[in-house]
Scaffold this active site. Structure first.
Site, PDB file in Angstrom:
ATOM      1  N   LYS A  84      -1.861  11.223  -2.375  1.00 12.74           N
ATOM      2  CA  LYS A  84      -2.211  10.072  -1.540  1.00 12.74           C
ATOM      3  C   LYS A  84      -1.061   9.851  -0.579  1.00 12.74           C
ATOM      4  CE  LYS A  84      -4.371   9.135  -5.691  1.00 12.74           C
ATOM      5  NZ  LYS A  84      -3.979   9.564  -7.046  1.00 12.74           N
TER       6      LYS A  84
ATOM      7  N   HIS B 211      -3.191   1.365 -12.217  1.00 10.60           N
ATOM      8  CA  HIS B 211      -3.313   2.699 -11.641  1.00 10.60           C
ATOM      9  C   HIS B 211      -1.976   3.251 -11.142  1.00 10.60           C
ATOM     10  CE1 HIS B 211      -5.034   5.800  -8.817  1.00 10.60           C
ATOM     11  NE2 HIS B 211      -5.843   5.945  -9.843  1.00 10.60           N
TER      12      HIS B 211
ATOM     13  N   LYS C 155       1.806   4.886 -10.915  1.00 13.21           N
ATOM     14  CA  LYS C 155       2.522   5.986 -11.562  1.00 13.21           C
ATOM     15  C   LYS C 155       3.983   5.896 -11.111  1.00 13.21           C
ATOM     16  CE  LYS C 155      -1.765   7.639 -10.069  1.00 13.21           C
ATOM     17  NZ  LYS C 155      -2.546   7.149 -11.138  1.00 13.21           N
TER      18      LYS C 155
END
Length: 545
Positions: free
Chosen positions: A177, A351, A353
């Site tokens: 992303k 979500h 990381k």
């Protein structure tokens, strides 16, 4: 709120950045010792510290496959409320190029907002390139959504759609992303594009918890090259003048690494256990789909047993795949027994990381702590080696723990939350390939250890044993009662795999025939025996002219 870090917070951080390894040793001074002796001892200590830093930099560079890049400015962005506006503002300011790569794009209000921004810049003559993953966006955005972008001048490509010639090719995904604008600013993040990240405040539904970074300075070139590499994997590559070649001006005083993983390279798979082994005081991890391998779990256990404050924050009741919460909990026992503190997020899906060790090393990006991300996918992470940024990451982690429940080992060794937390499920949230892979790995580890009698299992894993036993029993029943139910699918899959291998073999043979234009030919020739009488083989590569 977002945080901008462009310089170090304290004088002792000047020069090369320290690493989460042995800290520089403080010079010892003996009362009454001659000044020349103290000076000699101080000089020797400084030399040792410099050598340690140089060695640590070499180890990290080789393990992660990413050199340390100096002179950057970074901004920590929390959730969609800070990430999306920053992305759209950068896109709106573009004058030359917009390169956008994302695992999952939804055709909803948020996706339409980004689509409108892409189309507007494309009509202004800006080169807009959008790269999405086929599996990640499957069922999220329709072909009509992408076709509208293409008809408006946006160059759109899909990563790794299924092919008959590659039956298992779909396993490798582009999980990155990132956004690069004019090769001047880059965003590396864990967020995809969709309404679930924003939530629905009018209905009382908060958005998904996630973290991203804005990067300016020389490191932007590395993110740009990472995008160019994936772009080339999906079709004709970018032109040379569209990829940064000249050095980008210094924008701050932050040192960082850009770790761009591709299937099989496993840069972070080598780096993450190394950080766990070198951490001296704290190691705080946030992960969406945790399914650590045995060597990584052992690294965390060893750190905790050595006195390091190891904490792991993972999704709780708001997980996007509810059944996977029990799967993930099956891996808690080994961590808890060693002193690792585990927390479950109380809100909607977590979500993010991220990781931070000793406030000196911090990571933000797309890589989850499981084999699918470490080895199987294209991933992109930024590793920041700056104390000021590390402190911001630590504070963000503490803030998150304010909305989390700690998991404890109660009497009779049951793994339970410290308090009961119930959260309404969001229907239609769906899952991801990474989550499925993480769950499959956890199931395989648990069931395999049961069948091989590798360790003692507790009540927390009883659910996995029951589910696995039931699945195998049903499969056996189908095989006894209706053999064709299993035989026909197995035969079809075997035929598919066989034809694919034969086709690829035929293509490879045609490519390597003498006279083939532009193909490489590998010749293996024996080499005369050396002094020890042994024979060796030399491999030469010739390129057809």
């Amino acid at each position: 709120m977002s945080f901008l870090v462009a310089s170090r917070a304290s004088p002792h951080t000047a020069g090369a950045r320290p690493h989460p390894g042995p800290a520089p040793t403080r010079a010892e001074t003996t009362v009454g010792a001659p000044k020349s002796a103290r000076t000699t001892r101080l000089t020797a200590t400084q030399a040792d510290s410099a050598a340690i830093r140089t060695l640590a930099d070499q180890v990290f560079s080789r393990a992660g496959g990413a050199p340390l890049i100096r002179g950057n400015a970074v901004r920590l962005l929390r959730d969609a409320q800070e990430n999306y506006p920053a992305w759209l503002a950068a896109i709106g300011s573009a004058r030359q190029s917009v390169h956008f790569e994302n695992y999952m794009v939804h055709d909803d209000a948020v996706g339409q907002r980004f689509a409108a921004a892409f189309v507007e810049k494309a009509r202004e003559g800006v080169h807009v390139r959008v790269l999405y993953d086929w599996f990640g966006s499957l069922g999220k955005a329709t072909a009509r959504f992408w076709r509208r972008l293409q008809e408006s001048g946006v160059d759109v490509r899909c990563y790794n759609p299924p092919r008959l010639s590659q039956p298992l090719g779909w396993v490798a995904r582009d999980h990155r992303k990132c956004l690069v604008v004019d090769s001047q600013v880059a965003f590396v993040t864990g967020l995809c594009v969709g309404k679930r990240w924003e939530g629905t405040p009018e209905r009382g539904l908060a958005g998904w918890r996630d973290t991203g970074l804005e990067v300016r300075g020389p490191a932007v070139a590395e993110v740009a090259h990472a995008f160019a590499d994936t772009w080339a994997a999906t079709g004709p590559p970018l032109l040379p003048d569209e990829v940064p070649s000249a050095p980008i001006l210094v924008a701050g005083d932050v040192d960082l690494r850009v770790v761009a993983s591709t299937p099989g390279t496993a840069g972070l798979y080598r780096l993450d256990p190394l950080v766990a082994s070198l951490a001296r005081h704290t190691l705080w991890l946030t992960d969406a789909y945790f399914a650590g391998t045995s060597n990584y779990v052992q690294a965390l256990r060893a750190a905790a047993q050595d006195g390091v404050d190891v904490r792991l924050l993972v999704p709780g009741p708001g997980s996007d795949v509810p059944m996977m919460q029990a799967v993930s909990r099956a891996g808690y026992r080994a961590l808890l027994e060693a002193g690792v503190r585990v927390f479950e997020w109380n809100g909607p899906m977590l979500h993010a990381k991220t990781a931070v060790a000793d406030a000196r090393w911090a990571r933000v990006g797309s890589t989850n702590l499981n084999l699918a991300s470490w080895i199987g996918n294209r991933e992109l992470d930024v590793v920041v080696e700056d104390e000021a940024f590390g402190r911001l990451m630590e504070q963000m982690f503490r803030d998150d723990l304010g909305n989390a429940t700690e998991i404890v080992l109660r009497p009779r060794a049951r793994i339970r939350p410290a308090s009961d937390v119930r959260l309404a499920r969001v229907r239609g949230a769906g899952g991801s390939a990474t989550r499925a892979a993480a769950g499959a790995l956890r199931v395989r580890n648990a069931l395999g250890s049961v069948l091989a009698a590798q360790r003692v299992h507790g009540p927390a894993e009883r659910w996995l044993m029951a589910e696995g036993g039931l699945l195998l029993t049903v499969t056996a029943g189908l095989g006894f009662l209706w053999p064709r139910v299993l035989a026909w699918p197995l035969a079809a899959i075997s035929l598919w795999l066989g034809l694919a291998l034969l086709t690829r073999s035929a293509r490879r043979r045609a490519d390597t025939l003498p006279g083939s234009e532009g193909r490489s030919h590998t010749l293996v020739q024996p080499v005369p025996a050396g002094d020890n009488g042994a024979r060796s083989t030399q491999k030469d590569t010739e390129v057809a002219r």
